[in-house]
Design an enzyme around this catalytic site. Structure first.
Site, PDB file in Angstrom:
ATOM      1  CG  ASN A  61      -1.710   1.244   1.391  1.00  0.00           C
ATOM      2  OD1 ASN A  61      -1.808   2.043   0.452  1.00  0.00           O
ATOM      3  ND2 ASN A  61      -2.297   1.450   2.556  1.00  0.00           N
ATOM      4  CE  LYS A  67       0.203   3.481   4.815  1.00  0.00           C
ATOM      5  NZ  LYS A  67      -0.008   3.608   6.225  1.00  0.00           N
ATOM      6  CG  HIS A 101      -6.047   1.487   5.077  1.00  0.00           C
ATOM      7  ND1 HIS A 101      -5.597   2.454   5.934  1.00  0.00           N
ATOM      8  CD2 HIS A 101      -5.001   0.651   4.862  1.00  0.00           C
ATOM      9  CE1 HIS A 101      -4.322   2.220   6.225  1.00  0.00           C
ATOM     10  NE2 HIS A 101      -3.940   1.126   5.581  1.00  0.00           N
ATOM     11  CD  GLU A 138      -3.174   5.296   6.752  1.00  0.00           C
ATOM     12  OE1 GLU A 138      -3.163   5.442   5.517  1.00  0.00           O
ATOM     13  OE2 GLU A 138      -2.216   4.797   7.388  1.00  0.00           O
ATOM     14  N   GLY A 160       2.801  -1.260   4.261  1.00  0.00           N
ATOM     15  CA  GLY A 160       2.770   0.156   3.920  1.00  0.00           C
ATOM     16  C   GLY A 160       4.176   0.669   3.662  1.00  0.00           C
TER      17      GLY A 160
HETATM   18  C1  PEP Z   1      -0.810   0.023   5.804  1.00  0.00           C
HETATM   19  O1  PEP Z   1      -0.767   1.147   5.325  1.00  0.00           O
HETATM   20  O2  PEP Z   1      -1.760  -0.700   5.535  1.00  0.00           O
HETATM   21  C2  PEP Z   1       0.279  -0.408   6.675  1.00  0.00           C
HETATM   22  C3  PEP Z   1       0.209  -1.590   7.214  1.00  0.00           C
HETATM   23  O3  PEP Z   1       1.321   0.478   6.874  1.00  0.00           O
HETATM   24  P1  PEP Z   1       2.743   0.175   7.589  1.00  0.00           P
HETATM   25  O4  PEP Z   1       3.275  -1.118   7.020  1.00  0.00           O
HETATM   26  O5  PEP Z   1       3.594   1.338   7.255  1.00  0.00           O
HETATM   27  O6  PEP Z   1       2.476   0.040   9.053  1.00  0.00           O
END
Ligand code: PEP
Length: 253
Positions: free
Chosen positions: A9, A11, A95, A97, A233
């Site tokens: 992901n 983002k 998600h 966020e 992420g």
């Molecule tokens: C995500 O954005 O779904 C995620 C798990 O981010 P990170 O790996 O940076 O914690």
């Protein structure tokens, strides 16, 4: 045995040039013979580039969100059919966020899940608890509520064509990872809950873990029996680190 999956992901990071460079590096470094599925989720505006650059199909492309409506006067939104039309095969729904910053509630997430399925996309339903909820021992109640909202609206059948991702909110982007045992406990709870409704779907359902997965912790997380790969992420923004995470998934297949 379920086939492991590693999903990146991205983002809202990068630029067109940076994301093209990342895609080119990934294409070169990910081994075709690894028996795993790999998906990247770039920002909407770079999806077309990703689909074109990855057209040999080794790496699938997904969107980070989707509109619950199928079309019409919804300024700024992108429908599941449009995502399918440009070559996406997956999309994230729910998600944390999106739930937190855009106030997406369970009912809306359930509608997005259905919209994705209806258009022929594979939804990746994200569920997870906050730190306060974990400390109040509400983890199971929260993820059961998030999962049940989708099952209640559309039945358990959709999970035959979907992926589930357990992403504890306190582990996302924080550098704090759930221990393999914590992840396994929640994954097993989720699978058991699906099993209550359909044993076959539960057996085949892939449940990814997400929350600060890195090259250094991927192997032990993926060694858990109900952890079928990772939703990554930050670490997916480095081709080298993402490649190492994929290599860890390929070992346990
Ligand atoms: C995500 O954005 O779904 C995620 C798990 O981010 P990170 O790996 O940076 O914690």
């Amino acid at each position: 045995m379920r086939r492991q999956m590693v999903a990146g992901n991205w983002k809202m990071h990068g630029s067109r040039a940076a994301n093209q460079a990342l895609l080119a590096e990934l294409e070169m470094s990910l081994k075709a013979e690894w028996p795993i599925d790999i998906v990247v989720f770039p920002p909407y505006v770079y999806l077309g580039d990703a689909v074109r650059m990855l057209e040999d199909g080794r790496i699938a492309v997904g969107a980070q969100d989707v509109c619950a409506e199928s079309g019409g006067a919804f300024t700024g939104q992108v429908s599941a059919h449009m995502l399918k039309d440009v070559g996406c095969s997956f999309c994230l729904v729910g998600h944390s966020e999106r739930r937190r910053w855009y106030h997406e509630e369970d009912a809306l997430v359930a509608r997005k899940f259905a919209a994705a399925l209806e258009a022929g996309l594979t939804p990746v339903l994200c569920v997870g608890e906050t730190l306060d909820e974990r400390e109040a021992k509400q983890t199971e109640a929260v993820i059961a509520r998030q999962l049940d909202a989708v099952i209640a609206t559309h039945g358990v059948g959709g999970f035959a064509r979907a992926i589930l991702a357990y992403e504890p909110v306190w582990a996302i982007g924080t550098g704090r990872t759930a221990s393999p045992e914590q992840a396994q406990a929640v994954h097993s709870f989720l699978r058991d809950r699906i099993h209550l409704q359909d044993a076959k779907i539960a057996r085949h359902l892939r449940i990814l873990y997400g929350g600060s997965v890195k090259a250094g912790n991927a192997a032990e997380l993926f060694s858990m029996p109900d952890v079928d790969g990772g939703l990554v992420g930050g670490a997916s923004l480095s081709a080298e680190e993402f490649q190492q995470i994929c290599a860890a998934a390929a070992v346990r297949h």
